[in-house]
Design a protein around this motif. Sequence first.
Motif, PDB file in Angstrom:
ATOM      1  N   LEU A 279       0.458  13.900  12.841  1.00  0.00           N
ATOM      2  CA  LEU A 279       1.238  13.494  11.772  1.00  0.00           C
ATOM      3  C   LEU A 279      -0.416  13.637  10.540  1.00  0.00           C
ATOM      4  N   ARG A 280      -0.407  13.210   9.615  1.00  0.00           N
ATOM      5  CA  ARG A 280      -1.814  12.958   9.260  1.00  0.00           C
ATOM      6  C   ARG A 280      -1.567  11.888   7.821  1.00  0.00           C
ATOM      7  N   VAL A 281      -1.801  10.750   8.312  1.00  0.00           N
ATOM      8  CA  VAL A 281      -1.923  10.050   7.437  1.00  0.00           C
ATOM      9  C   VAL A 281      -3.212   9.959   6.688  1.00  0.00           C
ATOM     10  N   GLU A 282      -2.577   9.014   4.525  1.00  0.00           N
ATOM     11  CA  GLU A 282      -3.969   9.675   3.863  1.00  0.00           C
ATOM     12  C   GLU A 282      -3.452   7.723   3.173  1.00  0.00           C
ATOM     13  N   ILE A 283      -4.328   7.389   3.353  1.00  0.00           N
ATOM     14  CA  ILE A 283      -4.155   5.697   2.491  1.00  0.00           C
ATOM     15  C   ILE A 283      -4.784   5.572   1.529  1.00  0.00           C
ATOM     16  N   GLY A 284      -5.030   5.518   0.538  1.00  0.00           N
ATOM     17  CA  GLY A 284      -6.510   5.391  -0.190  1.00  0.00           C
ATOM     18  C   GLY A 284      -7.111   5.794   0.261  1.00  0.00           C
ATOM     19  N   ASN A 285      -8.731   5.597   0.946  1.00  0.00           N
ATOM     20  CA  ASN A 285      -9.761   6.790   0.607  1.00  0.00           C
ATOM     21  C   ASN A 285      -9.621   6.925   2.888  1.00  0.00           C
ATOM     22  N   ASP A 286      -8.643   6.193   3.217  1.00  0.00           N
ATOM     23  CA  ASP A 286      -8.363   6.212   4.501  1.00  0.00           C
ATOM     24  C   ASP A 286      -7.844   7.923   5.051  1.00  0.00           C
ATOM     25  N   VAL A 287      -8.266   8.563   5.882  1.00  0.00           N
ATOM     26  CA  VAL A 287      -7.282   9.466   6.574  1.00  0.00           C
ATOM     27  C   VAL A 287      -7.171   8.646   7.887  1.00  0.00           C
ATOM     28  N   ILE A 288      -6.047   9.247   9.147  1.00  0.00           N
ATOM     29  CA  ILE A 288      -5.809   9.354   9.919  1.00  0.00           C
ATOM     30  C   ILE A 288      -5.308  10.720  10.184  1.00  0.00           C
ATOM     31  N   ASP A 289      -5.842  11.675  11.020  1.00  0.00           N
ATOM     32  CA  ASP A 289      -5.691  12.808  11.195  1.00  0.00           C
ATOM     33  C   ASP A 289      -5.353  13.104  12.509  1.00  0.00           C
ATOM     34  N   GLY A 290      -4.314  12.721  12.957  1.00  0.00           N
ATOM     35  CA  GLY A 290      -3.282  13.048  14.628  1.00  0.00           C
ATOM     36  C   GLY A 290      -2.823  14.423  14.990  1.00  0.00           C
ATOM     37  N   THR A 291      -3.267  15.512  14.145  1.00  0.00           N
ATOM     38  CA  THR A 291      -2.281  16.392  14.559  1.00  0.00           C
ATOM     39  C   THR A 291      -2.946  17.341  14.846  1.00  0.00           C
ATOM     40  N   VAL A 292      -1.932  18.350  15.388  1.00  0.00           N
ATOM     41  CA  VAL A 292      -3.158  18.924  16.583  1.00  0.00           C
ATOM     42  C   VAL A 292      -4.094  19.923  16.614  1.00  0.00           C
ATOM     43  N   LEU A 293      -3.975  20.502  15.234  1.00  0.00           N
ATOM     44  CA  LEU A 293      -4.613  21.496  14.916  1.00  0.00           C
ATOM     45  C   LEU A 293      -6.368  20.175  14.462  1.00  0.00           C
ATOM     46  N   SER A 294      -5.943  18.679  14.250  1.00  0.00           N
ATOM     47  CA  SER A 294      -7.536  18.289  14.566  1.00  0.00           C
ATOM     48  C   SER A 294      -7.825  18.222  16.090  1.00  0.00           C
ATOM     49  N   ARG A 295      -6.734  17.739  16.606  1.00  0.00           N
ATOM     50  CA  ARG A 295      -7.390  18.164  17.833  1.00  0.00           C
ATOM     51  C   ARG A 295      -8.293  18.722  18.599  1.00  0.00           C
ATOM     52  N   LEU A 296      -7.350  19.942  18.047  1.00  0.00           N
ATOM     53  CA  LEU A 296      -7.921  21.470  18.822  1.00  0.00           C
ATOM     54  C   LEU A 296      -9.293  21.156  18.038  1.00  0.00           C
TER      55      LEU A 296
ATOM     56  N   GLY B  13       0.770  -0.740  -0.143  1.00  0.00           N
ATOM     57  CA  GLY B  13       0.265   0.421  -0.238  1.00  0.00           C
ATOM     58  C   GLY B  13       0.990   0.706   0.122  1.00  0.00           C
ATOM     59  N   VAL B  14       0.539   2.328  -0.497  1.00  0.00           N
ATOM     60  CA  VAL B  14       0.950   3.206   0.039  1.00  0.00           C
ATOM     61  C   VAL B  14       0.397   4.682   0.444  1.00  0.00           C
ATOM     62  N   ALA B  15       1.395   5.030   1.458  1.00  0.00           N
ATOM     63  CA  ALA B  15       0.281   6.249   2.676  1.00  0.00           C
ATOM     64  C   ALA B  15       1.433   7.690   2.566  1.00  0.00           C
ATOM     65  N   THR B  16       0.724   8.151   2.378  1.00  0.00           N
ATOM     66  CA  THR B  16       1.387   9.716   2.373  1.00  0.00           C
ATOM     67  C   THR B  16       1.212  10.745   3.771  1.00  0.00           C
ATOM     68  N   VAL B  17       2.124  10.622   4.566  1.00  0.00           N
ATOM     69  CA  VAL B  17       1.852  11.238   5.409  1.00  0.00           C
ATOM     70  C   VAL B  17       2.870  12.920   6.029  1.00  0.00           C
ATOM     71  N   ARG B  18       1.679  13.397   6.545  1.00  0.00           N
ATOM     72  CA  ARG B  18       1.970  14.840   6.374  1.00  0.00           C
ATOM     73  C   ARG B  18       2.300  15.032   7.810  1.00  0.00           C
ATOM     74  N   VAL B  19       3.997  15.806   8.307  1.00  0.00           N
ATOM     75  CA  VAL B  19       4.241  16.077   9.173  1.00  0.00           C
ATOM     76  C   VAL B  19       5.021  17.720   9.163  1.00  0.00           C
ATOM     77  N   ALA B  20       4.850  18.298  10.569  1.00  0.00           N
ATOM     78  CA  ALA B  20       5.324  19.261  10.375  1.00  0.00           C
ATOM     79  C   ALA B  20       6.917  19.306  11.162  1.00  0.00           C
ATOM     80  N   ARG B  21       7.381  18.098  10.663  1.00  0.00           N
ATOM     81  CA  ARG B  21       9.404  17.985  10.687  1.00  0.00           C
ATOM     82  C   ARG B  21       9.202  16.228  10.435  1.00  0.00           C
ATOM     83  N   GLU B  22      10.363  16.578   9.546  1.00  0.00           N
ATOM     84  CA  GLU B  22      11.161  14.825   9.921  1.00  0.00           C
ATOM     85  C   GLU B  22      11.399  14.111  10.240  1.00  0.00           C
ATOM     86  N   LEU B  23       9.850  12.758   9.997  1.00  0.00           N
ATOM     87  CA  LEU B  23      11.128  11.886  10.501  1.00  0.00           C
ATOM     88  C   LEU B  23      12.256  11.286  11.128  1.00  0.00           C
ATOM     89  N   THR B  24      12.419  10.493  12.294  1.00  0.00           N
ATOM     90  CA  THR B  24      13.057  10.590  12.424  1.00  0.00           C
ATOM     91  C   THR B  24      13.289   8.399  11.402  1.00  0.00           C
TER      92      THR B  24
END
Length: 269
Positions: A243-260, A199-210
């Motif tokens: 972070l925000r993860v997009e994989i297929g039609n699924d979106v997993i939004d764990g960003t601070v903005l989303s929680r606010l 599968g392919v996931a696009t991960v959006r983050v504020a900084r590079e992941l280790t």
Amino acid sequence: MDLRGASAEALAAVTDELDSHVGSGDQAARLADDLFSLATTLRSEGALRRFATDGSIPAEAKQGLVTEVFGGKVADGALAVLTTAVGHRWTATRDLADTLEHLSVVTLVKAAGHDSGRLADELFTWAQAVKNNPELRDALSDPARSVQDKAALIDGLLTGKTLPSTRTLATQALAGSYRTVSSALASYQKTVAEVHGEGVATVRVARELTEAETSRLAEALTTQYGRPVHLNTVVDPTVLGGLRVEIGNDVIDGTVLSRLDDARRRLAG
């Protein structure tokens, strides 16, 4: 590749045929180029395309014609794939050319071997560069510029910095068989993943992941989706944290903005 009915069955058959011809290095590059050239020719030659996909014509007649037209002009493996293809029925006439282009990408992915992960990353990086650089995007989509001129631009930017397969696919994306260069590159990235059952996931983050964070995230997504997941990471300044993860039609939004936003909705409710 999303085909239905007879075309899906034909795709399975020609993919099996391709497996017996994929080599490595220059041999694979020639096979990929020839398959793409066949796709381009079939798109431009309507009469030939319609004949090759006409279900009322005997398979032997269609195979004889394409052998006569293309014999000696393309590699034996490419001709074998084409003759197998025209021996099957197709749901739509365009499906044959689309399949040959798809198999060109598959050839390059399989030939990349252990470098296929790097190929996926380089395609994503190039797609992001096209998306985020208006001047580059305009140069590659300018109808006044020849394909040769655009290809020279790509060579100048990518030669010595990417795999040859990456440059080949970046150039193939110019052909116009997709609505835009970006949509072609997105399709090619999907094919790279499909070849390896990923599968392919696009991960959006504020900084590079280790490296450790990337590994843990990949393992978690692999467990959740039941198959390996290739991560494409985008550093996005609008992500305040998490972070925000997009994989297929699924979106997993764990960003601070989303929680606010969630907290505001709960307070408002």
